[in-house]
Motif scaffolding. Structure first.
Motif, PDB file in Angstrom:
ATOM      1  N   ARG A   1       0.588  -0.869  -0.056  1.00 19.85           N
ATOM      2  CA  ARG A   1       0.317  -0.133   0.402  1.00 19.85           C
ATOM      3  C   ARG A   1       0.544   1.126  -0.241  1.00 19.85           C
ATOM      4  O   ARG A   1       1.721   1.128   0.170  1.00 19.85           O
ATOM      5  CB  ARG A   1      -1.230  -0.288   1.107  1.00 19.85           C
ATOM      6  CG  ARG A   1      -2.446  -1.129   1.014  1.00 19.85           C
ATOM      7  CD  ARG A   1      -3.725  -0.191   1.925  1.00 19.85           C
ATOM      8  NE  ARG A   1      -4.207  -1.836   1.678  1.00 19.85           N
ATOM      9  CZ  ARG A   1      -4.991  -2.241   2.332  1.00 19.85           C
ATOM     10  NH1 ARG A   1      -5.215  -1.500   3.406  1.00 19.85           N
ATOM     11  NH2 ARG A   1      -6.107  -3.667   2.327  1.00 19.85           N
ATOM     12  N   ILE A   2       0.651   2.046  -0.845  1.00 20.13           N
ATOM     13  CA  ILE A   2       1.321   3.454  -1.079  1.00 20.13           C
ATOM     14  C   ILE A   2       0.355   4.702  -0.989  1.00 20.13           C
ATOM     15  O   ILE A   2      -0.907   4.380  -1.006  1.00 20.13           O
ATOM     16  CB  ILE A   2       1.849   3.474  -2.756  1.00 20.13           C
ATOM     17  CG1 ILE A   2       2.950   3.058  -2.829  1.00 20.13           C
ATOM     18  CG2 ILE A   2       2.256   5.035  -2.839  1.00 20.13           C
ATOM     19  CD1 ILE A   2       3.272   2.719  -4.060  1.00 20.13           C
ATOM     20  N   ILE A   3       0.587   5.434   0.172  1.00 23.19           N
ATOM     21  CA  ILE A   3      -0.316   6.285   0.339  1.00 23.19           C
ATOM     22  C   ILE A   3       0.489   8.018  -0.433  1.00 23.19           C
ATOM     23  O   ILE A   3       1.404   7.508  -0.661  1.00 23.19           O
ATOM     24  CB  ILE A   3       0.254   6.900   1.876  1.00 23.19           C
ATOM     25  CG1 ILE A   3      -0.736   5.098   2.552  1.00 23.19           C
ATOM     26  CG2 ILE A   3      -0.335   7.913   2.608  1.00 23.19           C
ATOM     27  CD1 ILE A   3      -1.716   5.977   3.283  1.00 23.19           C
ATOM     28  N   ALA A   4      -1.046   8.168  -0.952  1.00 22.14           N
ATOM     29  CA  ALA A   4      -0.180   9.847  -1.700  1.00 22.14           C
ATOM     30  C   ALA A   4      -0.595  10.569  -0.722  1.00 22.14           C
ATOM     31  O   ALA A   4      -1.984  10.991  -0.751  1.00 22.14           O
ATOM     32  CB  ALA A   4      -0.624   9.174  -2.947  1.00 22.14           C
ATOM     33  N   PHE A   5      -0.239  11.975  -0.810  1.00 28.32           N
ATOM     34  CA  PHE A   5      -0.386  12.671   0.327  1.00 28.32           C
ATOM     35  C   PHE A   5      -0.612  13.761  -1.557  1.00 28.32           C
ATOM     36  O   PHE A   5       0.776  14.167  -2.218  1.00 28.32           O
ATOM     37  CB  PHE A   5       0.371  13.806   0.700  1.00 28.32           C
ATOM     38  CG  PHE A   5       0.576  12.808   2.088  1.00 28.32           C
ATOM     39  CD1 PHE A   5      -1.069  12.507   3.059  1.00 28.32           C
ATOM     40  CD2 PHE A   5       1.955  11.765   2.378  1.00 28.32           C
ATOM     41  CE1 PHE A   5      -0.724  11.567   4.065  1.00 28.32           C
ATOM     42  CE2 PHE A   5       1.099  11.116   3.545  1.00 28.32           C
ATOM     43  CZ  PHE A   5       0.160  11.103   4.024  1.00 28.32           C
ATOM     44  N   LEU A   6      -1.732  13.918  -1.623  1.00 26.75           N
ATOM     45  CA  LEU A   6      -2.059  15.334  -2.868  1.00 26.75           C
ATOM     46  C   LEU A   6      -2.286  16.945  -2.218  1.00 26.75           C
ATOM     47  O   LEU A   6      -3.205  16.300  -1.558  1.00 26.75           O
ATOM     48  CB  LEU A   6      -2.715  14.655  -3.828  1.00 26.75           C
ATOM     49  CG  LEU A   6      -2.288  13.088  -5.071  1.00 26.75           C
ATOM     50  CD1 LEU A   6      -2.977  13.098  -5.730  1.00 26.75           C
ATOM     51  CD2 LEU A   6      -0.409  13.622  -5.601  1.00 26.75           C
ATOM     52  N   ASP A   7      -2.025  17.300  -2.714  1.00 25.20           N
ATOM     53  CA  ASP A   7      -2.251  19.331  -2.481  1.00 25.20           C
ATOM     54  C   ASP A   7      -3.338  18.829  -3.635  1.00 25.20           C
ATOM     55  O   ASP A   7      -4.164  18.730  -4.677  1.00 25.20           O
ATOM     56  CB  ASP A   7      -1.400  20.231  -2.911  1.00 25.20           C
ATOM     57  CG  ASP A   7      -1.199  20.472  -4.321  1.00 25.20           C
ATOM     58  OD1 ASP A   7      -2.157  19.759  -5.164  1.00 25.20           O
ATOM     59  OD2 ASP A   7       0.021  21.418  -4.602  1.00 25.20           O
ATOM     60  N   SER A   8      -4.159  20.714  -3.460  1.00 25.77           N
ATOM     61  CA  SER A   8      -5.454  20.281  -4.838  1.00 25.77           C
ATOM     62  C   SER A   8      -5.048  20.593  -5.726  1.00 25.77           C
ATOM     63  O   SER A   8      -6.497  20.287  -6.221  1.00 25.77           O
ATOM     64  CB  SER A   8      -6.401  21.737  -3.947  1.00 25.77           C
ATOM     65  OG  SER A   8      -5.561  22.517  -4.319  1.00 25.77           O
ATOM     66  N   VAL A   9      -4.328  20.633  -6.156  1.00 23.70           N
ATOM     67  CA  VAL A   9      -3.388  20.698  -7.521  1.00 23.70           C
ATOM     68  C   VAL A   9      -3.583  18.957  -8.223  1.00 23.70           C
ATOM     69  O   VAL A   9      -4.100  19.015  -8.902  1.00 23.70           O
ATOM     70  CB  VAL A   9      -2.537  21.284  -8.158  1.00 23.70           C
ATOM     71  CG1 VAL A   9      -2.256  21.078  -9.174  1.00 23.70           C
ATOM     72  CG2 VAL A   9      -3.299  23.479  -7.920  1.00 23.70           C
ATOM     73  N   GLY A  10      -3.338  18.467  -7.357  1.00 25.50           N
ATOM     74  CA  GLY A  10      -2.430  17.368  -7.141  1.00 25.50           C
ATOM     75  C   GLY A  10      -3.493  16.236  -7.435  1.00 25.50           C
ATOM     76  O   GLY A  10      -4.549  15.199  -7.957  1.00 25.50           O
ATOM     77  N   TYR A  11      -4.770  16.597  -6.514  1.00 24.70           N
ATOM     78  CA  TYR A  11      -6.135  15.596  -6.432  1.00 24.70           C
ATOM     79  C   TYR A  11      -6.407  16.130  -7.304  1.00 24.70           C
ATOM     80  O   TYR A  11      -7.387  15.142  -7.498  1.00 24.70           O
ATOM     81  CB  TYR A  11      -6.656  16.286  -4.942  1.00 24.70           C
ATOM     82  CG  TYR A  11      -7.585  15.726  -4.381  1.00 24.70           C
ATOM     83  CD1 TYR A  11      -7.170  14.598  -3.352  1.00 24.70           C
ATOM     84  CD2 TYR A  11      -9.206  15.723  -4.558  1.00 24.70           C
ATOM     85  CE1 TYR A  11      -8.843  13.733  -2.824  1.00 24.70           C
ATOM     86  CE2 TYR A  11     -10.328  14.926  -4.827  1.00 24.70           C
ATOM     87  CZ  TYR A  11      -9.632  13.320  -3.809  1.00 24.70           C
ATOM     88  OH  TYR A  11     -11.049  12.867  -3.388  1.00 24.70           O
TER      89      TYR A  11
ATOM     90  N   LYS B   1      -5.721  13.946   0.648  1.00 21.61           N
ATOM     91  CA  LYS B   1      -5.853  15.112   0.004  1.00 21.61           C
ATOM     92  C   LYS B   1      -5.457  16.360   1.669  1.00 21.61           C
ATOM     93  O   LYS B   1      -6.429  16.133   2.621  1.00 21.61           O
ATOM     94  CB  LYS B   1      -6.929  15.460  -0.018  1.00 21.61           C
ATOM     95  CG  LYS B   1      -6.606  17.359  -1.028  1.00 21.61           C
ATOM     96  CD  LYS B   1      -8.696  17.939  -1.553  1.00 21.61           C
ATOM     97  CE  LYS B   1      -8.904  19.068  -1.681  1.00 21.61           C
ATOM     98  NZ  LYS B   1     -10.245  19.524  -2.355  1.00 21.61           N
ATOM     99  N   ILE B   2      -4.612  16.920   0.905  1.00 26.41           N
ATOM    100  CA  ILE B   2      -3.807  17.625   1.944  1.00 26.41           C
ATOM    101  C   ILE B   2      -3.400  19.168   1.252  1.00 26.41           C
ATOM    102  O   ILE B   2      -3.335  19.458   0.349  1.00 26.41           O
ATOM    103  CB  ILE B   2      -2.253  17.376   2.370  1.00 26.41           C
ATOM    104  CG1 ILE B   2      -2.414  15.954   2.939  1.00 26.41           C
ATOM    105  CG2 ILE B   2      -1.534  17.805   3.030  1.00 26.41           C
ATOM    106  CD1 ILE B   2      -2.954  15.362   4.947  1.00 26.41           C
ATOM    107  N   PRO B   3      -3.645  20.344   2.026  1.00 22.59           N
ATOM    108  CA  PRO B   3      -3.700  22.180   2.005  1.00 22.59           C
ATOM    109  C   PRO B   3      -2.309  21.460   0.846  1.00 22.59           C
ATOM    110  O   PRO B   3      -2.089  22.644  -0.031  1.00 22.59           O
ATOM    111  CB  PRO B   3      -3.784  22.777   2.745  1.00 22.59           C
ATOM    112  CG  PRO B   3      -3.810  21.898   4.088  1.00 22.59           C
ATOM    113  CD  PRO B   3      -4.356  19.985   3.849  1.00 22.59           C
ATOM    114  N   SER B   4      -1.204  21.314   1.544  1.00 24.90           N
ATOM    115  CA  SER B   4      -0.044  21.387   1.476  1.00 24.90           C
ATOM    116  C   SER B   4       0.794  20.596   1.788  1.00 24.90           C
ATOM    117  O   SER B   4       0.382  20.102   2.604  1.00 24.90           O
ATOM    118  CB  SER B   4       0.917  22.515   1.525  1.00 24.90           C
ATOM    119  OG  SER B   4       2.277  23.076   1.561  1.00 24.90           O
TER     120      SER B   4
END
Lengths: 777, 195
Positions: A658-668, A689-692
């Motif tokens: 399992r890979i966790i991907a933290f993405l900002d709003s653009v990445g999301y 989704k994370i703000p930054s």
């Protein structure tokens, strides 16, 4: 706040309702809904064909009321598509007690295999359930602004902005450093008109505007004043305005001019570009507004002669300046420009010969209220010149030290205008413009052609020096079209000097904490989609303070700035409440968060650290700086992040990655686009989704690895003000992994862009492959 | 008529110029807008057909004949073009790179033969000094005082409290050894053979 905010119940006792959407097969064709339902642990689990429909609303609302639910998870499409819809559907609950699991864009559409898609769907729903347990009822931030504004700078931009604001009913204070308003426009005399192929009288166009500003009940004009300090407090600005003593009582002065007649002190008149003299008590020009005399504090010798002759008793040599406090809702920077300092280019001999002048000096010479009453006469001998040579790009488009790399935009048109005026009144005077490129876009091209038909000559080449021999100037250049080194004899040379930011522009921006460009003009928030807005909310810019431009463009910007202020006042702005919140009992006022914040959202008020919710983006960079853990980001608290990670990793099988991907709003959004385009993504990827990325701290990363994550990838859009911080953080996070005996290759970073979703999909695949390799060891 | 062909042609010359060891890292040749400011101040352009702006254009247009153009030898290396260039370009630096290319091709050797005596002075005296074969020209340019200065230089320096400008024997030997081992001496001989 909704009624349930007062409920004091532990997370375990919360009644959570989970609503699963089949999305007309979009989800249910790929995800085994039966298995998903049975795997979800919640008070209520409902399934429906189209949850976003009105019938869906009924199901959700009825369950909330009948089962007394506290928190809601909707597992459907992307929150980008329908979060607002479902926030309304969960009424009577607070809208922020909802979490969405993105089963469509980030699961069924990117994961064609039923088994792995179902596994992923279960973990996405689990993550939302875990996170929603920590959700707090919040209210959206409503920005309200006082119905008043300060406009700094009384040139055409400032006057136009003030008038537009005043006409919209906004109380406006126009602050001007000089004793009179009007700025550069009153000095230039004539304005080019590409539509009429003619030159119009600047004063005639400006005077009605000035008069309206003077008469308008909503405008207060303050001349001889400057901004001394500025503080921003929750959408308002507290300004201190300093007035220099005019030493003439405005209400009494009738502008008879007797004082100036008797004044013994002669001073170079800057209004005429130092080509004439005025007295130490003066009025810059006949039509000056306000129509009163002023004493030049630096030059006046306090002899008192003016006082003796003044029949109105208007002169008060003991008058003192004052500092006035003022609170306004918005500020407009309209502080204008200055022109290039010719001392930096000695090769053009400016200052050594009277007949080498700038375009502004030529404008004064040809101005009817100028030193020669509008006659074109050489300053050295008062004779009409035989040949005028104009040199373009002086200090502009110049990479030499002290030069300006940009094009000053107006000089081509200014040169053509003056050439046309000369040709009309002095057809025997030859006019040559030495240019690198003639830049006359749009309608201005017509005016350029008009100049050519008037007999204005053009030579393509940039002069390298101006010499003088026997009283005649030799302008040396290469005629690059005929490939000939050339000397042009001239008896009047005019330099088209660059536009530079004025000292006032730089000072005022510093006081308001507004960012500047590399060239020290006021920087716009985004030159394409946020023009005239500065980096500080509520501060706008217009005219040449923002960059070189002509009067037309300055007025357009002034009106835009006024419209933006009107938006804030009349509409207000409702914003998501996901911003920093301060625990005052822990804060020791170390101010490190204030220093780090590029959004300038934090400040100290009444001895308390305060966050302006309008400016804060919830990026979380401040949390790293806070030694006392006094800062939390609403909606992204540590508990919420940890809970989401736990949910994503729950029930992981031993052989599974399992890979966790933290993405900002653009990445999301980019990840959603992967789904919309049905590009497959490894089933191991779980997106949060994370703000930054600044919000992600070592403890979150270490927790994820502890809970069984095999890899973590972080994606952020690089063009945000805090991006440089992100880069430092990633390096720090990797070091942290090494310290904890975790291979730093298990953490990856990727720059995300909305249209480049294929790149993100490839990165997911690549990283999944790397992690698989690491697992096999 | 010249045609800029659709098929991508290599533009090698400007790349070679930028790759040259003499090229400054920020040499702005691509930013040239052909304004001619360099030519307007160039003393070489005033006296000869040398045109620094046109030289830059030919480099940008991959015109290799510019290397063989006699006119590039009319630059005085006064660097005025560089000091006025508004685009961050440096015509005199590019001129020197082109000259070196010409020398490497062989043609340019002939242009520098007459300066070979400067190299000899490094070998013989350890310092660069105006070679004897230029004395006549110097007298013509500077006047008869030049020979007086030359002859009495040691006395004049002594009057001014300055030491001898002739390096000691062992220092000259060391310089010569450096010049020999660095390949300078071979190169000098090669140039001399072009006479």
């Amino acid at each position: 706040m909704n009624q349930d905010s007062s409920k004091d119940i532990s997370n375990k006792d919360l009644k959570i309702g989970v609503f699963l959407c089949r999305c007309g097969g979009n989800i249910s064709d790929t995800v085994d809904m039966e298995k998903l339902r049975s795997s979800v642990d919640a008070e209520v689990v409902e399934e429906f064909e189209n949850l976003c429909s009105i019938n869906g609303r009924k199901i959700i609302r009825d369950s909330i009321i009948q089962k007394n639910l506290d928190r809601i998870v909707v597992a459907a499409c992307s929150p980008i598509t329908h979060e607002k819809t479902f926030q309304k559907y969960i009424n009577p609950l607070n809208p922020y007690l909802l979490e969405m699991a993105n089963l469509r864009e980030q699961c069924s559409w990117v994961n064609p295999d039923v088994e792995t898609a179902t596994e992923k769907a279960i973990s996405l729903v689990n993550a939302s359930i875990e996170k929603v347990k920590y959700a707090q009822p919040l209210d959206p931030v409503l920005r309200k602004t006082t119905k008043s504004a300060a406009v700094i700078g009384g040139g055409i931009s400032g006057i136009s902005a003030s008038l537009s604001l005043a006409r919209q009913g906004i109380k406006t204070c126009l602050i001007e450093e000089q004793p009179t308003i009007g700025g550069a426009m009153v000095k230039v005399g004539k304005l080019f008109s590409p539509e009429k192929l003619a030159e119009e009288c600047a004063m005639c166009l400006l005077n009605p505007l000035v008069n309206e500003a003077v008469e308008h009940k909503n405008i207060r004009i303050m001349t001889n004043t400057t901004l001394k300090s500025a503080e921003r407090r929750s959408g308002n600005f507290h300004l201190l305005i300093e007035s220099k003593p005019r030493k003439v009582i405005e209400d009494r002065c009738i502008s008879c001019g007797k004082c100036a007649e008797v004044c013994p002190v002669e001073v170079k008149d800057s209004w005429n570009e130092d080509m004439t003299f005025r007295k130490a008590i003066y009025k810059p020009f006949a039509q000056a507004v306000p129509d009163v005399y002023t004493i030049d504090l630096e030059k006046c010798k306090n002899c008192g002669k003016c006082q003796e002759v003044c029949r109105m008793n208007a002169i008060d040599l003991d008058m003192e300046g004052e500092v006035v406090p003022m609170t306004v809702g918005s500020v407009v920077i309209a502080t204008g420009h200055k022109t290039f300092d010719m001392a930096k280019r000695p090769e053009y001999s400016y200052g050594r010969h009277d007949d080498i002048v700038t375009q502004m000096e030529l404008a004064r010479i040809m101005g009817v209220n100028g030193p020669t009453q509008g006659k074109l006469l050489k300053p050295s001998n008062n004779k009409v010149p035989e040949r005028v040579v104009m040199v373009q790009c002086v200090g502009s488009r110049d990479e030499k030290p002290g030069g300006r790399k940009y094009c000053s935009k107006v000089c081509c048109m200014v040169a053509i205008k003056h050439a046309n005026v000369i040709k009309q009144h002095y057809p025997d005077t030859d006019v040559i413009i030495c240019y690198t490129d003639m830049r006359t876009p749009g309608m201005y091209e017509k005016y350029f052609k008009y100049a050519q038909s008037n007999g204005v000559r053009l030579i393509r080449g940039r002069p390298g020096e101006i010499a003088e021999k026997d009283g005649i100037f030799l302008v040396r250049l290469e005629d690059t079209l005929s490939r000939e080194p050339l000397e042009i004899e001239a008896d009047l040379v005019v330099l088209s000097t660059a536009m530079e930011p004025s000292d006032g522009t730089i000072n005022v921006s510093g006081l308001l904490d507004v960012g500047l460009t590399e060239e020290l003009f006021v920087k716009e928030k985004h030159s394409k989609i946020k023009p005239v807005a500065t980096e500080v909310d509520g501060v706008y810019v217009c005219g040449t303070a923002q960059g070189p431009k002509d009067i037309t463009d300055s007025i357009v910007q002034a009106n835009a700035a006024a419209a933006k202020i009107s938006e804030l006042i009349n509409g207000g702005v409702e914003l998501e409440p996901f911003v920093a919140s301060i625990d005052q009992s822990k804060c020791n006022l170390c101010k490190k968060c204030i220093d780090i914040c590029k959004y300038k959202a934090a400040y100290i008020q009444d001895g308390m650290l305060t966050v302006d919710p309008i400016s804060c983006t919830g990026c979380g960079a401040c949390i790293w700086e806070c030694e006392n853990n006094a800062i939390e980001i609403m909606g992204q608290t540590d508990e919420q992040i940890i809970a989401t990670i736990d949910g994503m990793l729950k029930d992981k099988k031993p052989e599974e990655n399992r890979i966790i991907a933290f993405l900002d709003s653009v990445g999301y959004v980019s990840a959603d686009n992967i789904g919309i385009n049905k590009i497959s993504v490894p089933s191991s990827v779980r997106i949060i989704k994370i703000p930054s990325m600044n919000r992600i701290m070592p403890k979150h990363i270490l927790h994820a690895f502890k809970m069984g994550a095999d890899g973590i990838i972080m994606g952020e859009y690089p063009y945000n003000p805090m991006y440089s911080r992100t880069k430092e953080k990633i390096a720090g996070l990797k070091e942290e992994l090494v310290k904890n005996n975790i291979n730093p290759d298990r953490l990856a970073f990727y720059k995300v862009y909305i249209p480049y979703f294929r790149g993100l999909a490839n990165k997911f695949k690549e990283f999944d492959g790397e992690i698989t390799c690491l697992e096999k060891g | 008529m010249k045609t800029i062909k659709l098929k991508k042609e290599s533009v090698q010359l400007v790349k070679d110029v930028l790759k040259d060891i003499k090229a400054s890292p920020d040499l702005g040749i691509y930013k040239c807008v052909q304004c001619g400011m360099c030519t307007s101040v160039c003393p070489g352009a005033r006296q000869t057909e040398y045109d620094p702006r046109d030289m830059i254009r030919r480099v940008l247009e991959d015109d290799e004949t510019v290397i063989d153009d006699d006119n590039i030898w009319n630059c005085f290396s006064c660097y005025t073009c560089n000091s006025v260039c508004p685009s961050g370009n440096n015509a005199s630096e590019i001129n020197q790179i082109l000259r070196q290319m010409s020398i490497d091709k062989g043609e340019g050797m002939k242009k520098i033969v007459s300066f070979a005596a400067y190299g000899d002075s490094f070998m013989e005296l350890g310092v660069g000094s105006i070679p004897n074969n230029f004395f006549d020209v110097m007298v013509k340019d500077v006047g008869p005082g030049y020979m007086d200065l030359k002859i009495n230089i040691e006395d004049i320096r002594a009057d001014l409290g300055l030491g001898s400008y002739i390096l000691p024997e062992n220092a000259i030997d060391e310089v010569e050894s450096i010049l020999d081992n660095s390949g300078f001496k071979d190169r000098l001989e090669k140039i001399k053979r072009c006479k």
